[in-house]
Each structure stands twice: as structure tokens, then as C-alpha cells.
Design a protein around this motif. Structure first.
Motif, mmCIF file in Angstrom:
data_model
loop_
_atom_site.group_PDB
_atom_site.id
_atom_site.type_symbol
_atom_site.label_atom_id
_atom_site.label_comp_id
_atom_site.label_asym_id
_atom_site.label_seq_id
_atom_site.Cartn_x
_atom_site.Cartn_y
_atom_site.Cartn_z
ATOM 1 N N UNK A 31 105.565 62.709 -25.732
ATOM 2 C CA UNK A 31 105.325 63.307 -27.058
ATOM 3 C C UNK A 31 104.337 64.467 -26.997
ATOM 4 N N UNK A 32 104.793 65.643 -27.414
ATOM 5 C CA UNK A 32 103.923 66.824 -27.452
ATOM 6 C C UNK A 32 103.108 66.858 -28.740
ATOM 7 N N UNK A 33 103.740 66.520 -29.845
ATOM 8 C CA UNK A 33 103.064 66.540 -31.145
ATOM 9 C C UNK A 33 103.776 65.576 -32.081
ATOM 10 N N UNK A 34 103.015 65.125 -33.089
ATOM 11 C CA UNK A 34 103.570 64.185 -34.058
ATOM 12 C C UNK A 34 102.972 64.456 -35.426
ATOM 13 N N UNK A 35 103.839 64.708 -36.412
ATOM 14 C CA UNK A 35 103.403 64.975 -37.782
ATOM 15 C C UNK A 35 104.323 64.229 -38.737
ATOM 16 N N UNK A 36 103.718 63.493 -39.670
ATOM 17 C CA UNK A 36 104.500 62.796 -40.689
ATOM 18 C C UNK A 36 105.481 61.789 -40.128
ATOM 19 N N UNK A 37 105.139 61.167 -39.023
ATOM 20 C CA UNK A 37 106.022 60.172 -38.421
ATOM 21 C C UNK A 37 107.081 60.753 -37.515
ATOM 22 N N UNK A 38 107.226 62.071 -37.457
ATOM 23 C CA UNK A 38 108.217 62.709 -36.586
ATOM 24 C C UNK A 38 107.526 63.201 -35.329
ATOM 25 N N UNK A 39 108.107 62.860 -34.181
ATOM 26 C CA UNK A 39 107.528 63.216 -32.891
ATOM 27 C C UNK A 39 108.459 64.163 -32.144
ATOM 28 N N UNK A 40 107.864 65.125 -31.455
ATOM 29 C CA UNK A 40 108.646 66.081 -30.671
ATOM 30 C C UNK A 40 108.054 66.161 -29.268
ATOM 31 N N UNK A 102 100.252 77.923 -35.699
ATOM 32 C CA UNK A 102 101.043 78.963 -36.347
ATOM 33 C C UNK A 102 102.528 78.809 -36.020
ATOM 34 N N UNK A 103 102.824 78.410 -34.773
ATOM 35 C CA UNK A 103 104.223 78.267 -34.362
ATOM 36 C C UNK A 103 104.901 77.128 -35.111
ATOM 37 N N UNK A 104 104.269 75.961 -35.154
ATOM 38 C CA UNK A 104 104.874 74.807 -35.826
ATOM 39 C C UNK A 104 104.966 75.002 -37.331
ATOM 40 N N UNK A 105 103.930 75.602 -37.940
ATOM 41 C CA UNK A 105 103.944 75.787 -39.392
ATOM 42 C C UNK A 105 105.020 76.782 -39.831
ATOM 43 N N UNK A 106 105.363 77.716 -38.952
ATOM 44 C CA UNK A 106 106.389 78.699 -39.319
ATOM 45 C C UNK A 106 107.804 78.207 -39.024
ATOM 46 N N UNK A 107 107.912 76.999 -38.472
ATOM 47 C CA UNK A 107 109.228 76.417 -38.193
ATOM 48 C C UNK A 107 109.406 75.129 -39.011
ATOM 49 N N UNK A 108 110.606 74.581 -38.964
ATOM 50 C CA UNK A 108 110.876 73.321 -39.665
ATOM 51 C C UNK A 108 111.035 72.168 -38.679
ATOM 52 N N UNK A 109 110.488 72.330 -37.473
ATOM 53 C CA UNK A 109 110.626 71.287 -36.457
ATOM 54 C C UNK A 109 109.802 70.063 -36.818
ATOM 55 N N UNK A 110 108.617 70.284 -37.407
ATOM 56 C CA UNK A 110 107.756 69.178 -37.823
ATOM 57 C C UNK A 110 107.475 69.300 -39.316
ATOM 58 N N UNK A 111 107.505 68.187 -40.046
ATOM 59 C CA UNK A 111 107.197 68.238 -41.486
ATOM 60 C C UNK A 111 105.693 68.363 -41.712
ATOM 61 N N UNK A 112 105.306 69.007 -42.787
ATOM 62 C CA UNK A 112 103.889 69.105 -43.121
ATOM 63 C C UNK A 112 103.157 70.146 -42.287
ATOM 64 N N UNK A 113 101.841 70.170 -42.461
ATOM 65 C CA UNK A 113 100.988 71.137 -41.770
ATOM 66 C C UNK A 113 100.485 70.541 -40.464
ATOM 67 N N UNK A 114 100.564 71.339 -39.395
ATOM 68 C CA UNK A 114 100.172 70.868 -38.074
ATOM 69 C C UNK A 114 98.693 71.170 -37.826
ATOM 70 N N UNK A 115 97.974 70.197 -37.236
ATOM 71 C CA UNK A 115 96.585 70.377 -36.830
ATOM 72 C C UNK A 115 96.448 69.993 -35.361
#
Length: 413
Positions: A31-40, A102-115
Motif C-alpha cells: 500500500x502506497x497510500x490510503x484515504x477514505x478506506x481506499x488503498x492504492x 498535489x498529484x492525488x488531489x488533482x486526480x480521482x484515484x483517492x477520495x477526499x483530501x490527501x495528507x
């Protein structure tokens, strides 16, 4: 066999570096990142987002492949190319730490705001293995691993500076925004500092600071040089006791006497004035004599004696003989005497109180970061911090060589 060198390579560090490269390759599937229960995972981010994530993934695969190839066919040139590829990989993975928001927030790969806290085990493992793998790859090729330490120290040292510089150009207001690179850039933060009739008299604060620092610098340096010359060249009763007393007293921090100094200045009617700051900065300057005196002690006394034969007085010897020889230490003292008042906050905050027209930059910037103003003025605070550092940076770049010369003595041989 692992401890032997094979065609100019250290075998054991090479094996460790290859093992670490394999671990970094595996981390791409974690897992590289996880936001709102969705992991990528790293592979998913590279294939979906492309750009920097794809470059980092390609570099990880390339570095691992090269490491395995060099185990079969060792080569010094190939190993150095491998280390260079590892260095580029390390940089790209480190940049992801700041650019992913900036990359994740400008895409729809992860829901919500990435920190940053949303990074998963895959990224942190990738970051650690990138640096450690580079360390062992450089050790295998006999390259100085000290470069990695210096690079890490440089990044740690430059990070807050870069943060302030980028924030000073940030178009979005607010104190904490959760990302490193601003979404919009503007010069308004700098313009607002100098807006005529605006809420921030920054130009007045800057001029107050420059006035106090300049006058204090000249007087401080003059007193220190005269004191050092007298203690270095003259012999009088109680000289040694005086030097010891001044050195001991000078070891006590100045803030111990703040309240007493404030009451004395208030009794003299000098509180809340720039003159009080200058007096405080200059009053105890003679106690900083020991560096300048040590420099003057290296000037041969035969030069003084030759000047006296020609009829020179003590003042003539000081002005025409000692000062030209002591130019490096004079510059060193001037810079130190200027930077102290320029960045001082403790005494100005006590002496100036609530008289905003007499504020120095340090107090003014602190005023901007009070709880009720920080959300509104934080970006302007960052712009002011950048402007405050400019004179110091210019002085240091122009006169840095005198720091070394000032410590090495007047006569070299």
C-alpha cells in the motif's frame, strides 16, 4: 569470499545493496497510500497517474535489474552507473513526499483530501530502502558515503527555509494548508507588506531594525577593537584580573538582567525607544574582546616598536598599524555585531512594549503570528521573514572568507 574485493568492487556491500533493491521492488506492490478506506499500491499509482510516480517506479525496477546484472557480471563502470541510478531514484522518491498531495488531489484515484499521514507502509519502506540502498551501492564502488550524510543534512537544513520561501509566494491564505507546494503563486504577500497606509507598517519596522543594527554594529565594533588593542598591547596593574572578570561576567546570559535593565531605562525615561535598544546592545560589548585580542596578539610587537621610533603615538599605532593588519577580524566583528541586533527579539519585546511604531522586524513578525492574526497574515509573515534574511545572506556571501582569516591570525608563516 564476501569480504574480498572483486575487480575493484567491495563484494559484501554490493550484495547488501542488491538485497535492499529487491526489497524496494517488493514495496511497489504494498500500500502506497490510503484515504477514505481506499488503498492504492505503488504499481497502481504509477499505472494510473503516470508522471512522477511512474518515473519513480521505473527507476526502482531499473536499479534492481542493474544490481542483479552486476552480480553476474561485475564491472566498476557499471557499478558506478548503478550507484548514479540509485541516486536519481532516491531523489525522485524523496520528491514524492512533497508532490503527492498535489498529484492525488488533482486526480480521482483517492477520495477526499490527501495528507502526508495517509502514506502507507509501501512508500515509507521505499523511501528508507532508497537511501540505505544508495549508501551500500556507494560503499561497494568505494565512493564516499559521506555525500549521503551531507545530502540528508542539507535537505533537513533547507526544508524549513524552502517552506518559508514557497509560503511567501502562496496565493491561498491560512496558516496550515496540508501541502508543501502552493497551488497558486502570487507577489501580493510582498506588495501588501509595503502598502501605503496598510495595517502593517513593515517598512517602518525594517528601517527601525536597520537603524538599530547599524548604529549598534559601529559602536560595538569600535569599543571591542579599542578594548582588545589596550589589553593586547598595554601592560598595567590589574590587567589580568580585569580580563578574567570581564570573561566571567560575559559568560552570564544577558536576559538574566533584563528586568533590572528595563527598570533602569524606565527611570531614565528611555523605555520604548530605539535609543534604549542601542544602549543595551553597546553597553556590554567590551566583554566580547577575547577573539579580537587573540587576533591582535598574533601581530608582532616589533611593528609597534618600529612605529614608536618614528614618533607614532598609541592612537597612530592603533589606526595605521593595527587596523590594516586586523582587517579580517574587523569584518568578522562587524558582521557579528550587526547580526545580533538584527535578529534580536528578547530585549526589543521587553523594552518597546506596545509601541508599534518603534517595533523591530522580529517583534513585528511575532505580532503577525499571534493567535488572532496568524490565519490572515501568515503568508505575509513568510514574505517578511524572507526579506529579513536578504541583508544577512548578502553580507555573508560577500564577506564569508573573512571568517576563516579572522580566526587564523594576522601573520602566517
Amino acid at each position: 569470499m564476501n569480504n574480498k574485493e572483486i575487480i575493484g568492487l567491495r563484494r559484501r556491500p554490493q550484495l547488501i545493496a542488491v538485497g535492499i533493491c529487491i526489497v524496494s521492488l517488493v514495496s511497489l506492490f504494498l500500500p502506497l497510500a490510503s484515504v477514505g478506506g481506499k488503498t492504492v499500491s505503488g504499481i497502481a499509482a504509477a499505472s494510473s497517474l503516470g508522471g512522477l510516480h511512474l518515473i519513480a517506479a521505473i527507476l526502482v525496477v531499473l536499479t534492481s535489474t542493474m544490481g542483479l546484472f552486476l552480480l553476474a557480471k561485475p564491472s566498476v563502470k557499471g557499478a558506478r552507473l548503478w550507484a548514479a541510478c540509485g541516486a536519481v531514484e532516491t531523489v525522485s522518491v524523496a520528491i514524492l513526499l512533497f508532490a503527492s498531495k498535489k498529484i492525488f488531489d488533482s486526480s480521482d484515484l483517492l477520495p477526499g483530501s490527501f495528507l502526508v499521514k495517509d502514506f502507507g507502509i509501501g512508500y515509507w519502506l521505499l523511501l528508507i530502502t532508497a537511501f540505505v540502498g544508495l549508501y551500500y551501492a556507494m560503499a561497494a564502488t568505494k565512493l564516499s558515503v559521506g555525500y549521503i550524510v551531507l545530502a540528508l543534512m542539507t535537505v533537513i537544513w533547507l526544508f524549513p527555509i524552502l517552506w518559508i520561501v514557497l509560503t511567501s509566494f502562496r496565493g491561498e491564505s491560512g496558516y496550515y494548508v496540508g501541502y508543501f507546494i502552493p497551488r497558486t503563486f502570487t507577489l501580493d504577500n510582498y506588495k501588501n507588506l509595503f502598502t501605503e497606509g496598510g495595517p502593517l507598517p513593515f517598512a517602518r519596522w525594517w528601517l527601525n531594525t536597520f537603524f538599530v543594527a547599524s548604529i549598534s554594529c559601529v559602536l560595538n565594533t569600535l569599543i571591542v577593537l579599542i578594548t582588545s588593542f589596550v589589553l593586547s598591547r598595554q601592560r598595567f596593574q590589574g590587567r589580568t584580573l580585569l580580563m578574567k572578570a570581564m570573561m566571567v561576567i560575559g559568560m552570564f546570559p544577558g536576559f538574566m538582567s533584563m528586568i533590572a535593565v528595563y527598570n533602569i531605562l524606565k527611570g531614565m525615561g528611555m523605555s520604548q525607544s530605539l535609543g534604549a535598544l542601542i544602549l543595551v546592545n553597546v553597553a556590554s560589548s567590551a566583554m566580547g574582546y577575547y577573539i579580537c585580542k587573540g587576533f591582535m596578539d598574533t601581530v608582532p610587537k616589533a611593528m609597534d616598536e618600529a612605529a614608536r621610533i618614528d614618533g607614532a603615538t598609541n592612537f597612530t599605532i592603533f589606526y595605521k598599524v593595527m587596523l590594516p593588519m586586523a582587517k579580517p577580524i574587523v569584518i568578522y566583528q562587524l558582521m557579528g555585531a550587526f547580526m545580533g541586533p538584527w535578529g534580536d527579539y528578547i530585549f526589543p519585546s521587553l523594552l518597546l512594549g506596545d509601541k508599534q511604531s518603534s517595533y523591530t522586524v522580529a517583534i513585528g513578525l511575532k505580532w503577525l503570528t499571534d493567535q488572532q492574526r496568524i490565519e490572515t497574515y501568515y503568508t505575509q509573515f513568510a514574505a517578511g521573514a524572507v526579506l529579513v534574511s536578504v541583508p544577512i545572506v548578502i553580507l555573508f556571501v560577500m564577506l564569508q572568507r573573512y571568517y576563516v582569516e579572522g580566526m587564523s591570525g594576522a601573520v602566517k608563516g
